[in-house]
Design an enzyme around this catalytic site. Structure first.
Site, PDB file in Angstrom:
ATOM      1  N   ARG A   1      18.456  -2.414   5.192  1.00 48.10           N
ATOM      2  CA  ARG A   1      19.915  -2.550   5.332  1.00 48.10           C
ATOM      3  C   ARG A   1      20.595  -1.263   4.895  1.00 48.10           C
ATOM      4  O   ARG A   1      21.284  -1.218   3.881  1.00 48.10           O
ATOM      5  CB  ARG A   1      20.378  -3.756   4.561  1.00 48.10           C
ATOM      6  CG  ARG A   1      19.811  -4.958   5.223  1.00 48.10           C
ATOM      7  CD  ARG A   1      20.245  -6.229   4.686  1.00 48.10           C
ATOM      8  NE  ARG A   1      20.192  -7.195   5.762  1.00 48.10           N
ATOM      9  CZ  ARG A   1      20.464  -8.458   5.616  1.00 48.10           C
ATOM     10  NH1 ARG A   1      20.816  -8.925   4.460  1.00 48.10           N
ATOM     11  NH2 ARG A   1      20.391  -9.271   6.635  1.00 48.10           N
TER      12      ARG A   1
ATOM     13  N   GLN B   1      21.591   0.477  10.738  1.00 46.26           N
ATOM     14  CA  GLN B   1      22.528  -0.587  11.139  1.00 46.26           C
ATOM     15  C   GLN B   1      22.514  -0.832  12.654  1.00 46.26           C
ATOM     16  O   GLN B   1      22.552  -1.977  13.103  1.00 46.26           O
ATOM     17  CB  GLN B   1      23.937  -0.207  10.696  1.00 46.26           C
ATOM     18  CG  GLN B   1      24.788  -1.418  10.435  1.00 46.26           C
ATOM     19  CD  GLN B   1      25.932  -1.129   9.485  1.00 46.26           C
ATOM     20  OE1 GLN B   1      26.218   0.029   9.166  1.00 46.26           O
ATOM     21  NE2 GLN B   1      26.599  -2.167   9.035  1.00 46.26           N
TER      22      GLN B   1
ATOM     23  N   ASP C   1      19.642  -3.049  13.798  1.00 41.66           N
ATOM     24  CA  ASP C   1      19.481  -4.283  13.028  1.00 41.66           C
ATOM     25  C   ASP C   1      19.699  -5.517  13.904  1.00 41.66           C
ATOM     26  O   ASP C   1      20.832  -5.898  14.200  1.00 41.66           O
ATOM     27  CB  ASP C   1      20.463  -4.263  11.854  1.00 41.66           C
ATOM     28  CG  ASP C   1      20.186  -5.397  10.896  1.00 41.66           C
ATOM     29  OD1 ASP C   1      19.234  -5.283  10.122  1.00 41.66           O
ATOM     30  OD2 ASP C   1      20.893  -6.408  10.966  1.00 41.66           O
TER      31      ASP C   1
ATOM     32  N   SER D   1      21.754  -8.495  12.391  1.00 38.95           N
ATOM     33  CA  SER D   1      23.207  -8.377  12.518  1.00 38.95           C
ATOM     34  C   SER D   1      23.660  -8.704  13.941  1.00 38.95           C
ATOM     35  O   SER D   1      24.570  -9.503  14.142  1.00 38.95           O
ATOM     36  CB  SER D   1      23.677  -6.959  12.172  1.00 38.95           C
ATOM     37  OG  SER D   1      23.479  -6.703  10.819  1.00 38.95           O
TER      38      SER D   1
ATOM     39  N   TYR E   1      20.381  -8.828   0.224  1.00 36.91           N
ATOM     40  CA  TYR E   1      19.957 -10.232   0.180  1.00 36.91           C
ATOM     41  C   TYR E   1      20.153 -10.808  -1.211  1.00 36.91           C
ATOM     42  O   TYR E   1      19.956 -10.116  -2.203  1.00 36.91           O
ATOM     43  CB  TYR E   1      18.468 -10.363   0.518  1.00 36.91           C
ATOM     44  CG  TYR E   1      18.128 -10.042   1.940  1.00 36.91           C
ATOM     45  CD1 TYR E   1      18.291 -10.993   2.942  1.00 36.91           C
ATOM     46  CD2 TYR E   1      17.640  -8.790   2.286  1.00 36.91           C
ATOM     47  CE1 TYR E   1      17.985 -10.702   4.252  1.00 36.91           C
ATOM     48  CE2 TYR E   1      17.337  -8.486   3.603  1.00 36.91           C
ATOM     49  CZ  TYR E   1      17.503  -9.448   4.583  1.00 36.91           C
ATOM     50  OH  TYR E   1      17.209  -9.154   5.884  1.00 36.91           O
TER      51      TYR E   1
HETATM   52  P1  NAD Z   1      21.611 -13.451   4.837  1.00 41.24           P
HETATM   53  O1  NAD Z   1      21.217 -13.792   6.216  1.00 41.24           O
HETATM   54  O2  NAD Z   1      20.592 -12.952   3.891  1.00 41.24           O
HETATM   55  O3  NAD Z   1      22.316 -14.720   4.157  1.00 41.24           O
HETATM   56  C1  NAD Z   1      23.485 -15.302   4.678  1.00 41.24           C
HETATM   57  C2  NAD Z   1      24.472 -15.509   3.552  1.00 41.24           C
HETATM   58  O4  NAD Z   1      24.022 -16.582   2.719  1.00 41.24           O
HETATM   59  C3  NAD Z   1      24.636 -14.321   2.613  1.00 41.24           C
HETATM   60  O5  NAD Z   1      25.999 -13.943   2.614  1.00 41.24           O
HETATM   61  C4  NAD Z   1      24.195 -14.841   1.265  1.00 41.24           C
HETATM   62  O6  NAD Z   1      24.917 -14.274   0.187  1.00 41.24           O
HETATM   63  C5  NAD Z   1      24.493 -16.315   1.438  1.00 41.24           C
HETATM   64  N1  NAD Z   1      23.913 -17.204   0.425  1.00 41.24           N
HETATM   65  C6  NAD Z   1      22.738 -17.119  -0.235  1.00 41.24           C
HETATM   66  N2  NAD Z   1      22.610 -18.134  -1.126  1.00 41.24           N
HETATM   67  C7  NAD Z   1      23.741 -18.895  -1.017  1.00 41.24           C
HETATM   68  C8  NAD Z   1      24.225 -20.053  -1.657  1.00 41.24           C
HETATM   69  N3  NAD Z   1      23.554 -20.675  -2.623  1.00 41.24           N
HETATM   70  N4  NAD Z   1      25.442 -20.541  -1.278  1.00 41.24           N
HETATM   71  C9  NAD Z   1      26.172 -19.938  -0.330  1.00 41.24           C
HETATM   72  N5  NAD Z   1      25.767 -18.825   0.306  1.00 41.24           N
HETATM   73  C10 NAD Z   1      24.578 -18.305  -0.030  1.00 41.24           C
HETATM   74  O7  NAD Z   1      22.770 -12.390   4.892  1.00 41.24           O
HETATM   75  P2  NAD Z   1      23.239 -11.451   6.079  1.00 41.24           P
HETATM   76  O8  NAD Z   1      24.134 -12.217   6.956  1.00 41.24           O
HETATM   77  O9  NAD Z   1      22.079 -10.848   6.791  1.00 41.24           O
HETATM   78  O10 NAD Z   1      24.069 -10.323   5.336  1.00 41.24           O
HETATM   79  C11 NAD Z   1      24.014 -10.063   3.960  1.00 41.24           C
HETATM   80  C12 NAD Z   1      24.709  -8.722   3.666  1.00 41.24           C
HETATM   81  O11 NAD Z   1      23.956  -7.608   4.143  1.00 41.24           O
HETATM   82  C13 NAD Z   1      26.087  -8.589   4.299  1.00 41.24           C
HETATM   83  O12 NAD Z   1      26.925  -7.944   3.395  1.00 41.24           O
HETATM   84  C14 NAD Z   1      25.847  -7.722   5.473  1.00 41.24           C
HETATM   85  O13 NAD Z   1      27.000  -7.016   5.888  1.00 41.24           O
HETATM   86  C15 NAD Z   1      24.791  -6.810   4.951  1.00 41.24           C
HETATM   87  N6  NAD Z   1      24.000  -6.221   6.038  1.00 41.24           N
HETATM   88  C16 NAD Z   1      23.894  -4.860   6.122  1.00 41.24           C
HETATM   89  C17 NAD Z   1      23.154  -4.283   7.127  1.00 41.24           C
HETATM   90  C18 NAD Z   1      23.014  -2.782   7.221  1.00 41.24           C
HETATM   91  O14 NAD Z   1      23.739  -2.073   6.602  1.00 41.24           O
HETATM   92  N7  NAD Z   1      22.066  -2.281   7.987  1.00 41.24           N
HETATM   93  C19 NAD Z   1      22.518  -5.104   8.068  1.00 41.24           C
HETATM   94  C20 NAD Z   1      22.630  -6.500   7.947  1.00 41.24           C
HETATM   95  C21 NAD Z   1      23.370  -7.062   6.915  1.00 41.24           C
END
Ligand code: NAD
Length: 366
Positions: free
Chosen positions: A121, A126, A129, A132, A227
């Site tokens: 990440r 990005q 990814d 995303s 994560y």
């Molecule tokens: P994810 O798929 O790992 O999880 C989905 C969401 O579930 C997350 O927001 C997590 O905090 C939440 N979660 C975990 N336990 C929980 C609980 N008990 N109750 C409620 N929610 C809970 O997350 P994601 O969608 O892949 O993204 C996570 C972060 O990473 C975001 O900020 C995203 O912007 C970032 N991201 C960055 C990149 C990059 O820069 N290349 C790529 C993908 C995601």
């Protein structure tokens, strides 16, 4: 480099690994692209469009035998692994943490495997990814699936026959999918509440017009590489109590919560489902990782006490045209980063190769 694209519809996957516009770009860079007959048909891309883009459209056996790199979308099943040729590189969704046995089988087959879902990440990664690009579409579609199953409408509506109140939507998890679900539900006119345990999500939720359900102690939640890496039982219990007030009033609940390590947290118990309003709808987007709701089942709809619980494993596959276009662009950027004359780089000094190369030289690296 010889790049192959196989047809995956027989396994229930509607997306295709490369779309014609990306094939054209790859051919323009000097690669050869072979596409199995019918590979793009469920996503709206016919064989002729691949031929026009410069691909050789041919039989499955020829694609598998002739490719240095095979591009797939879905995690390969046993039948697909049997077909693979030793020495080939596979680029696909793999979910390495959830699938240790699969990785061992792939290692025994002598292939190199790049897990697109293990992309780091970082800013440079990005645009490669797939989590995303695909989860964004899935978050949108989850709201439509829920809306379709609800006996009410989303927006407030004042009519001569009376005023309808807006739907109340509760979203668990404000990651990529959850944020898109908030935006979509708001666009349809719902009142949206959201729970997440990563503290920085509060501001993101509010910027989309959602109401963040506050839980004390979120500063103790461990986050690694984007994560959630660990949350104490105490915080989860506080979260459960705080969110239940919204859960019992919700018309629609969409769950998207994931943590590092593979298994999704169970955030809604069966008892809580029984406390919900009759007619409410839960869409559990985490069922392929075990589910966020105790009663949900993968790709199945169950009814508990008048509540409809829909388990959705692969919503991106239900919008296959756009999902394939974005997936293919991710692959194009990835190949642009790692392609060499002879195939894909295996130099783990590169952080993208290091993170995605999960099987190589007969060994599991994940
Ligand atoms: P994810 O798929 O790992 O999880 C989905 C969401 O579930 C997350 O927001 C997590 O905090 C939440 N979660 C975990 N336990 C929980 C609980 N008990 N109750 C409620 N929610 C809970 O997350 P994601 O969608 O892949 O993204 C996570 C972060 O990473 C975001 O900020 C995203 O912007 C970032 N991201 C960055 C990149 C990059 O820069 N290349 C790529 C993908 C995601």
């Amino acid at each position: 480099m010889k790049i192959g694209v196989v047809q995956e519809q027989q396994t229930g996957e509607n997306r295709v690994g490369l779309v014609p516009s990306v094939v054209q770009t790859l051919c323009g860079k000097g690669h050869t692209v072979m596409v199995e007959h019918g590979a793009g048909s469920n996503a709206g891309f016919d064989d002729a469009s691949y031929t026009e883009a410069g691909a050789q459209v041919t039989g499955r056996g020829e694609v598998i035998a002739g490719s240095d790199v095979l591009i797939r979308v879905a995690v390969p099943g046993d039948a697909e692994i049997d077909e693979l040729r030793s020495g080939t590189s596979i680029v696909s969704y793999i979910y390495p943490k959830r699938n240790p046995e699969l990785l061992k089988r792939l290692a025994a087959k002598g292939v190199s495997v790049y897990a697109m879902d293990a992309m780091p990440r970082t800013t440079i990664a990005q645009s490669m990814d797939v989590l995303s690009s695909q989860n964004n579409l899935a978050g949108y579609k989850a709201v439509l699936v829920a809306a379709n199953a609800l006996g009410s409408i989303f927006p407030m509506m004042s009519t001569a026959a009376g005023t309808l109140r807006p739907a109340k939507v509760l979203i668990y998890g404000a990651g990529v999918a959850g944020l898109q679900a908030i935006a979509t539900a708001k666009r349809l006119g719902a009142v949206v509440e959201v729970t997440d345990i990563r503290p920085e999500t509060k501001e993101q939720v509010e910027s989309l017009g959602g109401k963040f359900v506050m839980v004390e102690g979120l500063d103790q939640v461990k986050v690694e590489g984007g994560y959630v890496a660990g949350a104490g039982e105490e915080i989860l219990a506080r979260q459960k109590e705080a969110v239940e007030k919204s859960l019992v009033k919700a018309d629609i609940v969409i769950t998207t919560a994931l943590v590092a390590g593979g298994k999704a947290p169970t955030l809604i118990t069966e008892d809580q489902v029984k406390k919900m309003k009759r007619g409410a709808v839960i869409v559990d987007m985490a069922t392929d990782a075990g589910g966020n709701c105790a009663v949900s089942k993968p790709d199945t709809t169950v009814h508990v006490n008048g509540v409809t619980v829909i388990g959705c494993n692969n919503l991106a596959s239900s919008v296959p045209t756009h999902a394939s276009e974005l997936y293919a662009k991710n692959i194009q950027t990835f190949l642009g980063h790692v392609a060499t004359e002879a195939g894909i780089s295996t130099d783990v000094a590169d952080e993208i190769v290091a993170a995605t190369l999960v099987v190589h030289n007969g060994e599991v690296r994940a």
